[in-house]
Design an enzyme around this catalytic site. Structure first.
Site, PDB file in Angstrom:
ATOM      1  N   HIS A 276     -21.828  53.135   3.317  1.00 24.54           N
ATOM      2  CA  HIS A 276     -22.345  52.604   2.040  1.00 24.54           C
ATOM      3  C   HIS A 276     -22.636  51.098   2.128  1.00 24.54           C
ATOM      4  O   HIS A 276     -22.364  50.345   1.187  1.00 24.54           O
ATOM      5  CB  HIS A 276     -21.346  52.848   0.904  1.00 24.54           C
ATOM      6  CG  HIS A 276     -21.128  54.293   0.570  1.00 24.54           C
ATOM      7  ND1 HIS A 276     -21.773  54.946  -0.442  1.00 24.54           N
ATOM      8  CD2 HIS A 276     -20.324  55.221   1.135  1.00 24.54           C
ATOM      9  CE1 HIS A 276     -21.376  56.198  -0.508  1.00 24.54           C
ATOM     10  NE2 HIS A 276     -20.490  56.404   0.448  1.00 24.54           N
TER      11      HIS A 276
ATOM     12  N   ASN B  41     -20.267  59.961  -5.648  1.00 26.29           N
ATOM     13  CA  ASN B  41     -21.607  60.119  -5.087  1.00 26.29           C
ATOM     14  C   ASN B  41     -22.491  60.803  -6.126  1.00 26.29           C
ATOM     15  O   ASN B  41     -22.009  61.263  -7.165  1.00 26.29           O
ATOM     16  CB  ASN B  41     -21.567  60.975  -3.818  1.00 26.29           C
ATOM     17  CG  ASN B  41     -21.106  60.189  -2.602  1.00 26.29           C
ATOM     18  OD1 ASN B  41     -21.125  58.956  -2.601  1.00 26.29           O
ATOM     19  ND2 ASN B  41     -20.694  60.894  -1.568  1.00 26.29           N
TER      20      ASN B  41
ATOM     21  N   TYR C  27      -9.835  53.194   1.646  1.00 25.49           N
ATOM     22  CA  TYR C  27     -10.670  52.146   1.046  1.00 25.49           C
ATOM     23  C   TYR C  27      -9.992  50.780   1.059  1.00 25.49           C
ATOM     24  O   TYR C  27     -10.554  49.791   1.521  1.00 25.49           O
ATOM     25  CB  TYR C  27     -11.071  52.541  -0.384  1.00 25.49           C
ATOM     26  CG  TYR C  27     -12.081  53.663  -0.391  1.00 25.49           C
ATOM     27  CD1 TYR C  27     -11.739  54.921   0.095  1.00 25.49           C
ATOM     28  CD2 TYR C  27     -13.364  53.470  -0.849  1.00 25.49           C
ATOM     29  CE1 TYR C  27     -12.651  55.955   0.120  1.00 25.49           C
ATOM     30  CE2 TYR C  27     -14.296  54.497  -0.832  1.00 25.49           C
ATOM     31  CZ  TYR C  27     -13.929  55.742  -0.350  1.00 25.49           C
ATOM     32  OH  TYR C  27     -14.831  56.761  -0.312  1.00 25.49           O
TER      33      TYR C  27
HETATM   34  C1  HEM Z   1     -12.056  61.288   3.715  1.00 25.38           C
HETATM   35  C2  HEM Z   1     -13.288  61.033   3.317  1.00 25.38           C
HETATM   36  C3  HEM Z   1     -13.787  59.633   3.069  1.00 25.38           C
HETATM   37  C4  HEM Z   1     -13.383  58.469   3.641  1.00 25.38           C
HETATM   38  C5  HEM Z   1     -12.305  58.261   4.702  1.00 25.38           C
HETATM   39  C6  HEM Z   1     -14.190  57.410   3.064  1.00 25.38           C
HETATM   40  C7  HEM Z   1     -14.099  56.083   3.404  1.00 25.38           C
HETATM   41  C8  HEM Z   1     -14.857  55.064   2.867  1.00 25.38           C
HETATM   42  C9  HEM Z   1     -14.761  53.679   3.229  1.00 25.38           C
HETATM   43  C10 HEM Z   1     -13.806  53.117   4.280  1.00 25.38           C
HETATM   44  C11 HEM Z   1     -15.636  52.994   2.477  1.00 25.38           C
HETATM   45  C12 HEM Z   1     -15.893  51.496   2.527  1.00 25.38           C
HETATM   46  C13 HEM Z   1     -15.016  50.817   1.491  1.00 25.38           C
HETATM   47  C14 HEM Z   1     -15.191  49.313   1.476  1.00 25.38           C
HETATM   48  O1  HEM Z   1     -15.184  48.690   2.545  1.00 25.38           O
HETATM   49  O2  HEM Z   1     -15.297  48.750   0.372  1.00 25.38           O
HETATM   50  C15 HEM Z   1     -16.289  53.941   1.610  1.00 25.38           C
HETATM   51  C16 HEM Z   1     -17.227  53.624   0.678  1.00 25.38           C
HETATM   52  C17 HEM Z   1     -17.658  54.509  -0.285  1.00 25.38           C
HETATM   53  N1  HEM Z   1     -17.361  55.859  -0.370  1.00 25.38           N
HETATM   54 FE1  HEM Z   1     -16.227  56.904   0.877  1.00 25.38          FE
HETATM   55  N2  HEM Z   1     -15.046  57.957   2.156  1.00 25.38           N
HETATM   56  C18 HEM Z   1     -14.837  59.313   2.118  1.00 25.38           C
HETATM   57  C19 HEM Z   1     -15.472  60.232   1.308  1.00 25.38           C
HETATM   58  C20 HEM Z   1     -16.208  59.905   0.210  1.00 25.38           C
HETATM   59  C21 HEM Z   1     -16.601  60.806  -0.841  1.00 25.38           C
HETATM   60  C22 HEM Z   1     -16.242  62.297  -0.891  1.00 25.38           C
HETATM   61  C23 HEM Z   1     -17.284  60.075  -1.772  1.00 25.38           C
HETATM   62  C24 HEM Z   1     -17.875  60.501  -3.086  1.00 25.38           C
HETATM   63  C25 HEM Z   1     -17.470  61.542  -3.783  1.00 25.38           C
HETATM   64  C26 HEM Z   1     -17.339  58.708  -1.294  1.00 25.38           C
HETATM   65  C27 HEM Z   1     -17.948  57.657  -1.948  1.00 25.38           C
HETATM   66  C28 HEM Z   1     -17.976  56.360  -1.501  1.00 25.38           C
HETATM   67  C29 HEM Z   1     -18.701  55.296  -2.162  1.00 25.38           C
HETATM   68  C30 HEM Z   1     -19.516  55.409  -3.438  1.00 25.38           C
HETATM   69  C31 HEM Z   1     -18.502  54.130  -1.400  1.00 25.38           C
HETATM   70  C32 HEM Z   1     -19.094  52.764  -1.663  1.00 25.38           C
HETATM   71  C33 HEM Z   1     -18.245  51.980  -2.637  1.00 25.38           C
HETATM   72  C34 HEM Z   1     -18.881  50.634  -2.901  1.00 25.38           C
HETATM   73  O3  HEM Z   1     -19.972  50.620  -3.507  1.00 25.38           O
HETATM   74  O4  HEM Z   1     -18.305  49.622  -2.515  1.00 25.38           O
HETATM   75  N3  HEM Z   1     -16.680  58.637  -0.097  1.00 25.38           N
HETATM   76  N4  HEM Z   1     -15.803  55.211   1.886  1.00 25.38           N
END
Ligand code: HEM
Length: 505
Positions: free
Chosen positions: A60, A133, A343
């Protein structure tokens, strides 16, 4: 405490505040001699510039955001004691960030990719982040597969190119992803812009009440502008014509006071209903059909302010599924459980251990002097307050702030391999039929898959046809025909062909 740094000083200074009389030339030895190390202004300027970049989000990375408010429109106090939902008309300030998933920070906005939709509610009882999402399901249902899933969609370690083979290799080897693929490769995978897309918690969470009662829930945010999509060709056109399409569309709309809004809904299930429900509520590859679990309206969210500074307010914003407030708790969904860790861990790396002190992340009320010191402590570091829980200055504990004594789990420690079964193809099959009722959507789906899948190696293509056959026999057959036709006669781009010819001549 020193006065805050003024934003528009009357004269140019170095970072220590010293006035600089000639900032456009370096100090040198004579007219043509080497530069002097004593020139603090030069060294200070370059050293800061050299450190301007922080790690981009590991996923993202490309996104944009805005600010606004959430207002409760319907009474939901029968299911949750969350303070910010406690009264019709109650308003809570919010921040939001939209994003694509796989591309880098400068990548194009209209890629076929899920869209991130993360909201921070600055409530009286702490920050509540809903990190969603635009698809109601996800590719996998065990967090242990997440790094591999993402690597298969990022750049190939040798060529540094996006790789159709690794994408489809992962998908066809982990066929629980079929439902997400049906969402992503329909035109739903290319929403018209941030303003026209919906968002889904996807995971099951829990609503809790101070009387000890609780239920499972999912959240939905439906665009008041209505969900609108692009065809693959439209998305590809914008990809080249304006890679920042979504970013610009959101900024311009808010700038012109054309404020986008979303209506927030929940679906709820009592523990007994969940037990007898056809679908495993801890499986994020499944939806709760609205016909069985109707949507219940909760409130309205409106975006009405653009950021003043992108880096400070959007790049540095830190959302985490673990940022919950009393009245909302996580469920045992194993993907969600992995996210609860990941996160904040990423943010400690990306922004530093004191990331919660940054103005955009700072809760309205916070008292945690046991979290002390560390790089860039910018909150005054709690002055003389004790750094341990002192009997001389006791801190009150708010009763019933966390209600976690709901579920009783019994079992042996084990690794539960959750392989795809026929059950995993029922909802994708239902979606295929829904697309059939929307003119042209099944054809678009076929085209969207074939243009990408034709870039994968034969073994992977074959396994992928098998996956689509499990969704629907006819779908699998048609995808195979359309993809193999493209393998035999690859589409030619006249301009690219012309450039190649020019280089050969
Ligand atoms: C085990 C599964 C997942 C892991 C390990 C994961 C991990 C991460 C990580 C490490 C980030 C970066 C966070 C940051 O540096 O600020 C991120 C961002 C994000 N993830 Fe996931 N994610 C997973 C599944 C999902 C799912 C299922 C969704 C939605 C239903 C999702 C939605 C998002 C969104 C929207 C962001 C961006 C947030 C922002 O705008 O700063 N992720 N994810």
């Amino acid at each position: 405490m020193a006065a805050a740094t003024t934003q528009s000083p009357p004269y140019y200074t170095a970072s220590n505040g010293r006035p600089v009389s000639n900032p456009v030339s370096s100090q040198r030895l004579g007219r043509n001699g080497p530069v002097l190390l004593q020139d603090f202004h030069l060294i200070d300027l370059l050293a800061h510039f050299d450190r301007e970049r922080i790690p981009e989000r590991v996923v993202h990375a490309k996104g944009s955001g805005a600010f606004g408010e959430f207002e409760v429109t319907d009474d939901v106090t029968d299911v949750t004691s969350a303070d910010f939902l406690s009264q019709i008309g109650k308003k809570t300030p919010i921040a939001i960030r939209f994003s694509t998933v796989g591309g880098e920070k400068g990548s194009a906005d209209t890629a076929r990719d899920p869209r991130g939709f993360a909201i921070k509610f600055y409530t009286e009882e702490g920050n509540f982040d809903m990190v969603m999402n635009d698809t109601p399901v996800f590719f996998i249902r065990d967090g242990v597969k997440f790094p591999t899933l993402i690597h298969s969609q990022k750049r190939n370690p040798q060529t540094n190119l996006k790789d159709a083979t690794s994408f489809w290799d992962f998908i066809s080897g982990n066929q629980e992803s079929a439902h997400q693929i049906m969402q992503l490769f329909s035109d739903r995978g290319t929403p018209a812009s941030w303003r026209y897309m919906n968002a889904y918690s996807a995971h099951t969470f829990k609503f809790t009440k101070t009387d000890g009662t609780w239920c499972y829930m999912k959240l939905h945010f439906l665009a008041d502008l209505k969900f609108k999509t692009l065809t693959n060709d439209e998305a590809m056109h914008l990809y080249k014509a304006n890679p920042d399409w979504n970013t610009q569309d959101l900024f311009n709309a808010i700038d012109k006071s054309n404020y986008p809004s979303w209506t927030m809904y929940c679906q709820t299930l009592t523990p007994e209903q969940a037990q007898n429900f056809r679908w495993n509520i801890f499986d994020v590859t499944k939806v709760w059909p609205h016909s069985e679990v109707p949507l219940r309206c909760m409130g309205k969210m409106t975006l009405n302010r653009n950021p003043q500074n992108y880096f400070a307010e959007i790049e540095q914003i830190a959302f985490a599924p673990s940022h919950l407030v009393p009245g909302i708790e996580p469920s045992a969904d194993p993907m969600l459980q992995a996210r609860l860790f990941s996160y904040a861990d990423s943010q400690r790396h990306r922004l530093g251990v004191n990331y919660q002190q940054l103005p955009v992340n700072k809760p309205l009320h916070v008292y945690a002097p046991w979290q002390r010191d560390g790089p860039s402590a910018i909150n005054g570091n709690y002055g003389p307050a004790p750094n341990y829980q002192s009997s001389l200055q006791p801190v009150e504990y708010k009763p019933a702030a966390e209600l976690i004594e709901h579920e009783e789990w019994v079992g042996k420690a084990m690794r539960n391999i959750w392989e795809a079964t026929d059950e995993d193809f029922v909802q994708p099959g239902m979606l295929w039929k829904v697309l059939g009722k929307q003119p042209g959507q099944q054809d678009n789906f076929m085209y969207n898959v074939a243009v990408f899948l034709s870039g994968a190696v034969e073994d992977v293509r074959k396994r992928t046809y098998g996956m689509f056959r499990r969704v629907d026999e006819e779908l699998g057959r048609r995808i195979e025909e359309e993809t193999e036709r493209r393998v035999e006669e690859p589409e030619k781009d006249e301009i690219v062909e012309g450039i190649l010819k020019k280089l050969e001549d």
